[in-house]
Design an enzyme around this catalytic site. Structure first.
Site, short mmCIF file in Angstrom:
data_model
loop_
_atom_site.label_atom_id
_atom_site.label_comp_id
_atom_site.label_asym_id
_atom_site.label_seq_id
_atom_site.Cartn_x
_atom_site.Cartn_y
_atom_site.Cartn_z
N SER A 130 0.83 -1.20 0.00
CA SER A 130 0.00 0.00 0.00
C SER A 130 0.86 1.25 0.00
O SER A 130 1.98 1.26 0.56
CB SER A 130 -0.90 0.01 1.23
OG SER A 130 -1.54 1.25 1.41
N TYR A 155 -2.49 -0.23 10.05
CA TYR A 155 -2.68 -0.79 8.72
C TYR A 155 -1.38 -0.67 7.91
O TYR A 155 -0.91 -1.64 7.31
CB TYR A 155 -3.81 -0.06 7.99
CG TYR A 155 -3.89 -0.39 6.53
CD1 TYR A 155 -4.35 -1.64 6.10
CD2 TYR A 155 -3.50 0.53 5.56
CE1 TYR A 155 -4.41 -1.95 4.75
CE2 TYR A 155 -3.55 0.23 4.21
CZ TYR A 155 -4.01 -1.01 3.80
OH TYR A 155 -4.06 -1.32 2.47
#
Length: 328
Positions: A130, A155
């Site tokens: 990501s 995350y």
């Protein structure tokens, strides 16, 4: 082991369903799996399977990747030649509320997949990372060689951990592995928790939309077709080990054209033909001020540059959304 058998994890998800469908269209045997969790509408996931996988005779197996026995059984039965690991627990803000879920879904599950890839000697493991790994990096655009050791959300920390685990397996076992740092992927069949999707829903219902940090956050919106093209090209071009270098690499996949959220809302208003009612809030914990991809490494490696203009992509999303609502 069949080299032309590809396992796609998270195949009922947004990117996963597209990748599985594209590979099948190329004549490749696709093994698909998903855990069908309830982070967002399970019906949307089933609809993706029905619209994109079932017509191509792809069966999406219900598998919990954090369960090592289930992962082992999946690999033993299908013996994939390559793996595209897109399964993950997404969402920066939700990771503040349920951190254990992210450790389980993004790290434990990936560890299980890595080890089965080692045992099966897969030809290439392609996995989702990501843009969040860049944290609050003030240097833009983000290059893959920039520091990524200061994540500002759990995350992001789990995604960076995945990259480190993949590198270690590449180093120890010669496993060809490639990480993909996705930048704000959007388009038809997308995730309802993403801004473009939730903003569309609220604008059309006349509900206010939340705008953080005065709408000045920059986001590099990347259309789903561009992402899929990058994924498929990368899958068939793994890095080859050489003296002193291991077969692991990481690539940004972004549109390299960031826009401020305020500008994005203006485009969305134009696409929908409706003005938005804005509610302003401070910047949220875990949010980053900007995402901006340097895709020179991607372009040099696979001769492809994501290029879909934001308004064009949002028009396609709007058309899908209206059709989906009518059929719901």
């Amino acid at each position: 082991m069949e080299e032309q058998t590809v396992l796609v994890t998270g195949a009922a998800g947004f990117i996963g369903s597209y990748v599985a469908a594209r590979l099948a269209d190329l004549g490749i045997k696709v093994i698909a799996c998903d855990n069908f969790n309830d982070y967002y509408s399970q019906q949307l996931k089933q609809d993706r399977v029905g619209a994109m996988l079932a017509p191509r005779d792809i069966v999406c197996h219900a598998v919990e990747l954090s369960d090592a026995e289930q992962v082992s059984a999946l690999f033993d039965e299908h013996q994939p030649g390559m793996v595209v690991h897109l399964a993950a627990q997404a969402g920066v803000r939700h990771s503040l509320k349920n951190p254990a879920l992210y450790v389980k879904a993004n790290m434990v599950a990936f560890g299980n997949v890595l080890d089965e890839c080692r045992k099966c000697a897969v030809r290439h493991l392609l996995y989702a990372s990501s843009s969040s790994v860049y944290g609050a990096n003030a240097k833009v655009p983000f290059h893959e060689d920039d520091r990524t050791d200061e994540p500002i959300s759990l995350y992001a920390a789990t995604k960076k951990s995945d990259e480190l685990m993949a590198y270690s397996y590449s180093h120890l076992y010669g496993l060809p592995a490639t990480g993909m740092r996705f930048f704000t992927v959007y388009g038809p069949w997308g995730r309802p928790d993403m801004a473009y999707f939730s903003f569309t829903q609220k604008i059309l219902k006349g509900e206010p939309i939340p705008v953080y940090a005065n709408g000045e956050l920059l986001r590099d919106f990347t259309y789903i077709d561009d992402v899929v093209e990058g994924v498929v090209r990368l899958l068939f071009k793994p890095k080859v080990a050489s003296s002193g270098h291991y077969p692991h690499s990481v690539f940004n996949i972004g549109n390299q054209t960031p826009v401020q959220v305020r500008e994005f809302i203006g485009i969305l208003e134009r696409v929908l033909g409706t003005k938005a009612n804005l509610e302003f809030f401070p910047m949220q914990p875990g949010d980053v001020p900007a995402t901006f991809a340097d895709i020179s490494r991607l372009r040099d490696w696979i001769d492809f540059t994501p290029h879909t203009p934001l308004e064009q992509g949002l028009n396609k999303f709007r058309d899908w959304y209206q059709t989906w609502l009518e059929q719901a």
